[in-house]
Design a protein around this motif. Structure first.
Motif, mmCIF file in Angstrom:
data_model
loop_
_atom_site.group_PDB
_atom_site.id
_atom_site.type_symbol
_atom_site.label_atom_id
_atom_site.label_comp_id
_atom_site.label_asym_id
_atom_site.label_seq_id
_atom_site.Cartn_x
_atom_site.Cartn_y
_atom_site.Cartn_z
ATOM 1 N N GLN A 1 7.868 0.051 -5.715
ATOM 2 C CA GLN A 1 6.983 -1.024 -6.180
ATOM 3 C C GLN A 1 7.793 -2.274 -6.530
ATOM 4 O O GLN A 1 7.339 -3.401 -6.299
ATOM 5 N N PRO B 1 -7.164 4.919 -6.803
ATOM 6 C CA PRO B 1 -6.289 5.480 -5.776
ATOM 7 C C PRO B 1 -7.023 6.591 -5.024
ATOM 8 O O PRO B 1 -7.791 7.348 -5.628
ATOM 9 N N CYS C 1 8.579 5.821 -7.068
ATOM 10 C CA CYS C 1 7.449 4.892 -6.952
ATOM 11 C C CYS C 1 7.730 3.577 -7.664
ATOM 12 O O CYS C 1 7.329 2.507 -7.198
ATOM 13 N N TRP D 1 -2.695 9.197 -3.152
ATOM 14 C CA TRP D 1 -1.979 10.358 -3.698
ATOM 15 C C TRP D 1 -2.321 11.553 -2.809
ATOM 16 O O TRP D 1 -3.483 11.914 -2.654
ATOM 17 N N THR E 1 9.613 11.506 -8.928
ATOM 18 C CA THR E 1 8.438 10.851 -8.357
ATOM 19 C C THR E 1 8.164 9.508 -9.012
ATOM 20 O O THR E 1 7.936 8.503 -8.333
ATOM 21 N N TYR F 1 0.865 -1.173 0.000
ATOM 22 C CA TYR F 1 0.000 0.000 0.000
ATOM 23 C C TYR F 1 0.908 1.231 0.000
ATOM 24 O O TYR F 1 1.446 1.622 1.039
ATOM 25 N N ILE F 2 1.086 1.799 -1.177
ATOM 26 C CA ILE F 2 2.027 2.909 -1.345
ATOM 27 C C ILE F 2 1.276 4.227 -1.413
ATOM 28 O O ILE F 2 0.399 4.419 -2.263
ATOM 29 N N THR F 3 1.616 5.133 -0.517
ATOM 30 C CA THR F 3 1.082 6.490 -0.544
ATOM 31 C C THR F 3 2.171 7.416 -1.059
ATOM 32 O O THR F 3 3.284 7.436 -0.526
ATOM 33 N N ALA F 4 1.871 8.168 -2.109
ATOM 34 C CA ALA F 4 2.811 9.141 -2.660
ATOM 35 C C ALA F 4 2.332 10.536 -2.297
ATOM 36 O O ALA F 4 1.289 10.994 -2.788
ATOM 37 N N ILE G 1 0.028 2.828 -7.276
ATOM 38 C CA ILE G 1 -0.018 3.457 -5.959
ATOM 39 C C ILE G 1 -1.433 3.416 -5.411
ATOM 40 O O ILE G 1 -2.414 3.411 -6.158
ATOM 41 N N LEU H 1 1.252 7.324 -11.974
ATOM 42 C CA LEU H 1 1.297 6.624 -10.692
ATOM 43 C C LEU H 1 0.111 5.680 -10.509
ATOM 44 O O LEU H 1 0.232 4.657 -9.831
#
Length: 248
Positions: free
Chosen positions: A241, A146, A237, A105, A233, A77-80, A102, A97
């Motif tokens: 990932q 997202p 990411c 955001w 960015t 669970y990627i938050t950018a 992701i 993204l």
């Protein structure tokens, strides 16, 4: 099979209504007809095989044939969190993204952000980003939208990352690499929620990085070359990932 977005409020029992641009696309561009089969997704990770039944003036009615969860969402669970960029760079990043998988955001205003929209303008941008993300989901065949947050302050971003397993701020003046961060991780440690902070065109100030480190963030470099903000960015990411998600 063609895939289209459907609002959850338009899902009723075994039928659904497709409206807006997708309905127009079905009728006037693709020229699909009753009896043709399509796929619907509602942005929650569920896909519905469906069959067109009725063409209405501004909507398309379908029967739902089934329902199943998609399995192509990243395990990470990627938050950018992205410092606001000028022009249309943010639009492009939302698209890219989303394709990279992701989960969230978070736009924010940093000390060196050039563009600082007011509330009304930002809400318009946010609606545009949601539309871009939806279109990107169709293209890359993801099923979960997202989350696109409201405009944050830098302090609010640091607080939002409180429960994340891994917190990283990427800074061009740093020398520590991702390798130095990954290698010491304990064998068997599962990293599921990762919070990344990326800077604006002018980068972060030293006090901002110090604040982040004080809140448990790791300050990390993306290498010896200075990257454009939007390049940094996407690079960050992609690497995260790859290391913790499903790109390799």
């Amino acid at each position: 099979m063609r895939r289209f977005f459907v609002e959850t409020v338009n899902l009723t029992g075994s039928t659904a209504l497709i409206s807006g641009p997708d309905a127009r696309h079905i009728k006037t561009v693709l020229r699909l007809k009753p009896g043709d089969e399509i796929e619907l997704f509602d942005g929650t990770g569920v896909v519905y095989p469906a069959r067109i039944t009725v063409m209405l003036p501004k909507q398309v009615k379908v029967d739902l044939i089934g329902k199943f969860p998609l399995t192509n969402e990243s395990p990470a669970y990627i938050t950018a969190a992205q410092a606001y960029l000028k022009d249309n760079k943010m639009d492009t990043l939302v698209r890219q993204l989303t394709e990279l998988g992701i989960a969230a955001w978070v736009p924010f205003i940093s000390e060196r952000s050039i563009s600082k929209p007011d509330d009304k303008r930002f809400e318009g941008r946010r609606l545009r980003w949601q539309k871009i993300a939806r279109e990107s989901l169709k293209q890359c065949r993801r099923g979960r939208m997202p989350q696109i947050g409201p405009l944050h302050t830098f302090r609010a971003v640091l607080e939002a990352a409180y429960t994340s397993d891994l917190k990283i701020i990427f800074w061009e003046s740093e020398t520590r690499s991702l390798h130095s961060l990954v290698e010491p991780l304990q064998p068997g440690r599962i990293v599921r929620s990762i919070f990344l902070i990326l800077g604006p065109e002018g980068g972060f100030s030293s006090p901002e990085v110090q604040q982040a480190v004080a809140c448990g963030f790791q300050s990390i470099s993306l290498g010896p070359r200075i990257l454009k903000a939007e390049t940094a960015t996407v690079t960050a990411c992609t690497l995260i990932q790859y290391l913790f998600g499903d790109l390799g």
